[in-house]
Design a protein around this motif. Structure first.
Motif, short mmCIF file in Angstrom:
data_model
loop_
_atom_site.label_atom_id
_atom_site.label_comp_id
_atom_site.label_asym_id
_atom_site.label_seq_id
_atom_site.Cartn_x
_atom_site.Cartn_y
_atom_site.Cartn_z
N VAL A 49 0.83 -1.21 0.00
CA VAL A 49 0.00 0.00 0.00
C VAL A 49 0.87 1.25 0.00
N PHE A 50 1.85 1.26 0.85
CA PHE A 50 2.66 2.46 1.07
C PHE A 50 3.55 2.79 -0.12
N LEU A 68 -0.98 -0.34 9.82
CA LEU A 68 -0.38 -1.00 10.98
C LEU A 68 0.45 -2.17 10.48
N ALA A 69 1.72 -2.19 10.86
CA ALA A 69 2.64 -3.17 10.30
C ALA A 69 3.62 -3.68 11.35
N VAL A 70 4.29 -4.77 11.00
CA VAL A 70 5.34 -5.34 11.85
C VAL A 70 6.67 -5.17 11.12
N LYS A 71 7.55 -4.40 11.71
CA LYS A 71 8.85 -4.15 11.08
C LYS A 71 9.78 -5.32 11.36
N LYS A 72 10.44 -5.80 10.29
CA LYS A 72 11.26 -7.01 10.43
C LYS A 72 12.71 -6.80 10.06
N ASP A 73 13.01 -5.68 9.40
CA ASP A 73 14.39 -5.48 9.00
C ASP A 73 15.11 -4.59 10.01
N THR A 94 16.03 6.06 14.86
CA THR A 94 15.15 4.92 14.63
C THR A 94 13.76 5.44 14.29
N SER A 95 12.98 4.61 13.61
CA SER A 95 11.63 5.03 13.20
C SER A 95 10.61 3.97 13.58
N THR A 96 9.80 4.26 14.57
CA THR A 96 8.69 3.38 14.90
C THR A 96 7.41 3.82 14.19
N ASN A 117 0.28 8.45 3.68
CA ASN A 117 -0.34 7.62 4.71
C ASN A 117 0.66 7.36 5.83
N ILE A 118 0.14 7.08 7.00
CA ILE A 118 1.00 6.94 8.18
C ILE A 118 1.15 5.47 8.55
N VAL A 119 2.40 5.03 8.65
CA VAL A 119 2.70 3.65 9.02
C VAL A 119 3.12 3.62 10.48
#
Length: 339
Positions: A49-50, A68-73, A94-96, A117-119
């Motif tokens: 989407v982003f 809404l996402a799960v950051k994995k890298d 860092t970016s949450t 859009n905001i992640v």
């Protein structure tokens, strides 16, 4: 109260995109309870989407959606040389959260992203784990609000309190939280910490009205700063970016006098002064997106991929602001970001 509502709820988030794995996190459940009327759309990965093509950043900005996402890298990044390190050796960010509820015309995020859009990465605990590992090797200086305004979105995420709890448990971690927000309520809920700096970006009111859309007024920001200082927080004032506009000298002189008539200069932790600067690549994108922009129509000087004002205007801007700030603040507490 009106400014606070604008600060926290300027976006209604009519649609919320959610990665399947993100449903397993408490923050996702809390957000869904808060936005019961939003349409929920399941997605495999936030980048679907982003990062999709043919998006309009400016149109989306009028009604951004939430992802809404799960950051994995990778969670930690080396601080950019475009940012002031304040003499710290181990400088990271860092970016949450990606993107901001505000709509500042000069914001570099519109050059970084194709979407407004905001992640929100709901797995903040994984960020803490990576930082904890690095802290076993060395002390670090960490900026946590470069790609968003963390405080402005805190009514949704509650991340400010989590970061403060983490900072309290790690004395060799120093945090900077940069903001334009007037959300003093989140700050009042936790005790001031010696290893946390709250950094407010300040601009003349006319520049706020013209170029920093949806942001709190200068007066409102100064009230928030005064409250934070009186509660014992270290507060950094950021006159950055300085914008070259008509009557800039009178506007910045008036602003600095207003700032220090509202707050006690002796209690300010330090000052940052920096010109508007932008990467050459981003500048090209901005000029296509905003061909009528006064800011981006300036004939910038570019060197080593970074564009800023001419040497003449650079000298005038920095000298005027520095000399006016020095009336109130010792020079050893003033940092000037030059190019």
């Amino acid at each position: 109260m009106r400014n606070l509502k604008i600060d926290l709820w300027s976006s209604k988030f009519s649609h919320i995109y959610i990665e399947e794995e993100a449903y397993n996190y408490d923050l996702t459940k809390d957000i869904l309870k808060r936005f019961r009327e939003s349409d929920v759309i399941n997605i495999k990965h936030y980048k679907d989407v982003f990062n999709r093509s043919h998006q309009s950043y400016s149109i989306q900005k009028k009604s951004p959606k939430l992802i809404l996402a799960v950051k994995k890298d990778k969670f930690l990044y080396n601080g950019s040389n475009m940012c002031e390190s304040f003499g710290r050796k181990n400088f990271y960010y860092t970016s949450t959260i990606m993107n901001c509820i505000y709509d500042c015309e000069y914001c570099y995020l519109q050059g970084m992203y194709t979407s407004s859009n905001i992640v929100i990465f709901v797995n903040i605990e994984d960020v803490f784990k990576e930082i904890t590992q690095l802290l076993q090797e060395k002390s670090i200086y960490l900026c946590i609000s470069y790609e968003t305004d963390l405080l402005a979105l805190d009514g949704i995420t509650g991340y400010f309190k989590k970061w403060m709890e983490f900072a309290k448990a790690n004395s060799n971690l120093e945090l900077e939280v940069r903001t334009k927000s007037a959300n003093i309520s989140s700050i009042q809920k936790v005790d001031a910490l010696s290893n946390v700096i709250l950094a407010w970006t300040l601009s003349p009111q006319s520049i706020i009205e013209s170029y920093e859309l949806r942001t709190p007024s200068l007066k409102t920001r100064l009230k928030a700063i005064d409250t934070a200082i009186k509660r014992g927080w270290k507060v950094r004032l950021c006159f950055d970016p300085l914008i070259y506009v008509k009557n800039w000298d009178m506007k910045y002189t008036k602003m600095i006098d207003e700032v220090f008539s509202s707050i006690n200069s002796e209690l300010v932790y330090d000052i940052e002064i920096g010109l508007f600067r932008i990467s050459k690549e981003f500048l090209k994108r901005f000029r296509k997106l905003k061909d009528n922009s006064e800011i981006f129509s300036y004939p910038y000087d570019c060197s080593k991929g970074i564009c800023t004002y001419s040497p003449e205007h650079t000298k005038k801007l920095l000298e005027l602001v520095y000399n006016n700030v020095r009336i109130y603040i010792d020079e050893n507490r003033v940092y000037v970001k030059e190019w």
